[in-house]
Design a protein around this motif. Structure first.
Motif, PDB file in Angstrom:
ATOM      1  N   ALA A  64       0.970  -1.237   0.059  1.00 11.52           N
ATOM      2  CA  ALA A  64      -0.073  -0.036  -0.045  1.00 11.52           C
ATOM      3  C   ALA A  64       0.990   1.270  -0.096  1.00 11.52           C
ATOM      4  O   ALA A  64       1.980   1.204   0.503  1.00 11.52           O
ATOM      5  N   CYS A  65       0.495   2.278  -0.994  1.00 16.97           N
ATOM      6  CA  CYS A  65       1.480   3.530  -0.950  1.00 16.97           C
ATOM      7  C   CYS A  65       0.610   4.681  -1.307  1.00 16.97           C
ATOM      8  O   CYS A  65      -0.435   4.758  -1.508  1.00 16.97           O
ATOM      9  N   GLN A  66       1.362   5.754  -0.808  1.00 16.69           N
ATOM     10  CA  GLN A  66       0.596   7.076  -0.944  1.00 16.69           C
ATOM     11  C   GLN A  66       1.577   8.102  -1.198  1.00 16.69           C
ATOM     12  O   GLN A  66       2.636   8.108  -0.677  1.00 16.69           O
ATOM     13  N   HIS A 318      -2.634   3.437  -3.994  1.00 21.36           N
ATOM     14  CA  HIS A 318      -2.387   2.659  -5.136  1.00 21.36           C
ATOM     15  C   HIS A 318      -1.239   3.698  -5.921  1.00 21.36           C
ATOM     16  O   HIS A 318      -0.791   3.209  -7.101  1.00 21.36           O
ATOM     17  N   ALA A 319      -0.625   4.725  -5.465  1.00 26.16           N
ATOM     18  CA  ALA A 319       0.413   5.486  -5.912  1.00 26.16           C
ATOM     19  C   ALA A 319       1.470   6.069  -5.070  1.00 26.16           C
ATOM     20  O   ALA A 319       0.873   6.658  -3.905  1.00 26.16           O
ATOM     21  N   ASP A 320       2.375   6.285  -5.435  1.00 34.14           N
ATOM     22  CA  ASP A 320       3.418   6.919  -4.363  1.00 34.14           C
ATOM     23  C   ASP A 320       3.827   8.322  -4.913  1.00 34.14           C
ATOM     24  O   ASP A 320       4.644   9.116  -4.458  1.00 34.14           O
ATOM     25  N   PRO A 367      -1.682  -3.902  -0.461  1.00 31.34           N
ATOM     26  CA  PRO A 367      -1.980  -3.179  -1.861  1.00 31.34           C
ATOM     27  C   PRO A 367      -3.418  -3.422  -2.664  1.00 31.34           C
ATOM     28  O   PRO A 367      -3.637  -2.651  -3.384  1.00 31.34           O
ATOM     29  N   ASN A 368      -3.879  -4.627  -2.603  1.00 36.13           N
ATOM     30  CA  ASN A 368      -5.060  -4.970  -3.259  1.00 36.13           C
ATOM     31  C   ASN A 368      -5.069  -4.711  -4.844  1.00 36.13           C
ATOM     32  O   ASN A 368      -5.777  -3.836  -5.349  1.00 36.13           O
ATOM     33  N   THR A 369      -3.901  -5.246  -5.125  1.00 36.38           N
ATOM     34  CA  THR A 369      -3.699  -5.142  -6.627  1.00 36.38           C
ATOM     35  C   THR A 369      -4.949  -5.590  -7.609  1.00 36.38           C
ATOM     36  O   THR A 369      -5.437  -6.584  -7.255  1.00 36.38           O
TER      37      THR A 369
END
Ligand SMILES: *[C@@H]1O[C@H](CO)[C@@H](O)[C@H](O)[C@H]1NC(C)=O
Ligand SMILES: *[C@@H]1O[C@H](CO)[C@@H](O)[C@H](O)[C@H]1NC(C)=O
Ligand SMILES: *[C@@H]1O[C@H](CO)[C@@H](O)[C@H](O)[C@H]1NC(C)=O
Ligand SMILES: *[C@@H]1O[C@H](CO)[C@@H](O)[C@H](O)[C@H]1NC(C)=O
Ligand SMILES: *[C@@H]1O[C@H](CO)[C@@H](O)[C@H](O)[C@H]1NC(C)=O
Ligand SMILES: *[C@@H]1O[C@H](CO)[C@@H](O)[C@H](O)[C@H]1NC(C)=O
Ligand SMILES: [Ca+2]
Length: 553
Positions: A64-66, A318-320, A367-369
């Motif tokens: 998971a990312c932000q 979903h994005a860094d 991440p729940n891709t």
């Protein structure tokens, strides 16, 4: 503004975190606090993936990312209302609350040195002179001096620290901060500010520090930033974000996991910090701690030097990275998601329905891709199902429990009673539209590809909701008319009731009252009621041309 790796996440330009004019020691402690805050909190969730070694060589691991927080004032579109509220056109003299008798200052929009346009609320002053937007003075008193400042980003953002608005010549005595989550279509209050909350808004005065876990998302009115303390002593009006975070993350935000856990579990908490637009409604300027002095109205106006909005792009974990594309901020989506907020799965990656990433479990989250169609035993469910199942005896893989009113091996058809929206993609949540066939008028719940239902005799319309000419709607559906005003007139003074029967005068009978009561004959004699039972009517029926009508009964 930020670097990666090593002492990761330290701000290079800490000035972007400090606003207005603060003393050196206050600034230092502020920066130290922020560094503390920054190192503790902002290194988490800052990478969407990393290459790890495994027995099969290096492989990607996903998290998971932000994106990192940014000074969002640099990306905002400012609009001030009403037109003509900005000072200087025509040029105008003004003075200040602290120097009320020196009304020699001038605002002149045509002179760059004396102009105070709106963009001076978002410029980087870089230690140079303080620049500010300024309004006309309150010369129209007692008409209120009102101004709206609308800030738009065309992107969902999440606050990461306090919003700070710096007023150069005193803070307003009444104002409202509002926000929109849908790019300005609908608005809601975010916080009320007044020197007397009860008087201005009929609300009791509250402070954010009085809020508890149960009511941290309450919209409050505060008197903390509206009372007169001298225009130099405190210029800033805040929307307190950090203090709300501490309710869950503890003092100095030491326990960010506590906050992130609540973000996942507490309904409305994440949305509370989310916005696409902000609006400041300035309702009454600073008065200098006393009543309005009519003899000198040139000292009343609004002047804002800076609006700091520390926030990050909302990318659904979903994005860094978040970058400017064609004038708007957009998430650089990973995990095979797409869209400005990464709120959809990419084409070809819709084996499961889209989900936001999750902060849990700590520390890397989930991440729940989005999964490529094909990874689940070659089964594409167009995002309408998260599960496939192998059916042994016919040797196929099929989607289980298709949602959104779909059905079929790949959830590629619409359920009975629904039809395909041809302008929607197969993976659209709204791909199946309800037929909505009228229960009385239609033969069944199915409809054709354009939503037309199949009608019983006598009904018509796309949903069979109307009756054909010559038919009348009853509680059981459309029935052929027995009588009407033109061709099937009730005779001998009879009255047509809702096209379904004639009410005859006492001496007549028959469906259209066409028949004189047959005197002496059994069954007709005692019939003095205004109309006859069906059986009696039938026994008296002679006119063969009426049989058609009777058959329809
Ligand atoms: C500010 O915005 C509100 C909400 O749209 C509107 O009702 C009000 O008239 C505006 N005020 C000014 C001064 O434009
Ligand atoms: C929030 O709850 C606390 C106690 O749980 C209470 O003291 C406080 O007054 C409440 N605040 C608001 C704004 O309702
Ligand atoms: C996304 O799809 C690409 C193939 O296009 C694949 O290489 C990559 O690993 C996928 N990423 C994730 C997070 O599933
Ligand atoms: C807002 O952003 C979307 C994409 O995210 C873009 O298509 C649209 O043109 C933008 N609108 C404005 C007014 O910039
Ligand atoms: C059909 O799908 C399109 C595209 O998603 C959508 O704009 C439209 O509103 C849908 N029509 C109906 C009747 O739901
Ligand atoms: C659906 O039914 C209507 C009315 O009978 C007809 O006009 C239309 O052509 C039909 N559409 C299709 C795709 O069959
Ligand atoms: Ca400025």
């Amino acid at each position: 503004m930020w670097t990666d790796g090593g002492i990761a996440c330290l701000p290079l330009d800490s000035r972007s975190w400090t606003m207005g004019v603060v003393s050196t020691s206050a600034m230092l402690s502020h920066v130290l606090f922020l560094l503390h805050f920054v190192t503790l909190t902002l290194c988490q969730y800052d990478n969407c993936k990393s290459l790890v070694s495994s027995d099969d060589g290096p492989t990607w691991e996903f998290y998971a990312c932000q994106p990192k927080p940014m000074a969002m004032k640099l990306f905002m579109q400012i609009r001030v209302d009403p037109p003509g509220i900005t000072c200087g056109n025509p040029p105008e003299r003004f003075c200040t609350l602290e120097n009320p008798y020196m009304c020699s200052d001038e605002c002149d929009a045509s002179n760059p040195d004396l102009a105070h346009p709106p963009q001076l609320m978002q410029d980087r002053e870089r230690g140079g002179p303080i620049t500010y937007w300024q309004t006309v003075t309150w010369s129209r008193f007692p008409e209120p001096l009102l101004a709206n400042i609308s800030l738009a980003w065309n992107k969902s953002l999440e606050l990461t620290d306090d919003i700070q608005v710096t007023f150069e010549y005193g803070r307003p005595t009444i104002m409202v901060l509002e926000k929109s989550l849908d790019k300005g279509r609908t608005w809601q209050p975010y916080q009320f500010y007044a020197d007397d909350c009860m008087d201005a808004f009929g609300m009791p005065a509250k402070r954010v520090r009085d809020l508890s876990a149960a009511n941290v998302t309450r919209v409050i009115c505060t008197e903390q930033y509206s009372r007169w303390v001298g225009s130099k002593n405190d210029k800033v009006v805040r929307f307190e974000v950090t203090q709300r975070f501490t309710v869950f993350a503890g003092p100095n935000l030491r326990n960010m996991d506590g906050l992130y856990t609540r973000m996942e579990s507490m309904k409305g908490l994440r949305d509370f910090f989310t916005f696409t637009n902000l609006r400041l409604r300035l309702l009454r300027p600073a008065l200098g701690g006393t009543y309005v002095q009519r003899e000198n109205l040139l000292k009343y106006f609004y002047a804002i030097s800076n609006i700091e909005v520390p926030a990050r792009c909302k990318c659904n974990l979903h994005a860094d990275q978040c970058t400017l594309q064609e004038g708007s901020l957009q998430c650089d989506c990973e995990h095979n998601t797409t869209g400005p907020d990464c709120s959809r799965c990419q084409r070809g990656f819709k084996a499961k329905s889209w989900k936001p990433g999750s902060y849990l479990p700590s520390p890397n989250g989930s991440p729940n891709t989005c999964e490529a169609a094909g990874t689940l035993g070659n089964c594409e469910c167009y995002g309408h199902s998260n599960r496939c199942s192998y059916i042994d005896f016919i040797n196929i893989v099929t989607c289980v429990s298709c949602k959104h009113n779909t059905r079929g091996q790949n959830c590629q058809y619409c359920r009975l009673g629904y039809f395909r929206n041809i302008s929607a993609e197969l993976d659209d949540e709204n791909v199946c539209i309800e037929c909505n066939c009228n229960q009385l008028g239609s033969l069944h719940a199915r409809c054709n590809e354009t939503g037309f239902c199949q009608c019983k005799d006598g009904s018509t319309g796309p949903k069979c909701e109307d009756c054909q000419p010559g038919y009348t709607a009853t509680r059981q559906g459309c029935y052929p008319n027995v009588c009407d005003d033109e061709l099937l007139l009730c005779q001998n003074g009879g009255t047509c009731i809702q096209n379904q029967r004639c009410v005859c005068l006492p001496e007549y009978s028959g469906v259209l009252c066409q028949q004189l009561l047959c005197e002496g004959e059994k069954g007709c004699n005692g019939a003095s009621v205004s109309y006859l039972s069906l059986a009696a009517t039938l026994s008296c029926l002679l006119a063969s041309n009426l049989l058609r009508v009777v058959n329809a009964w």
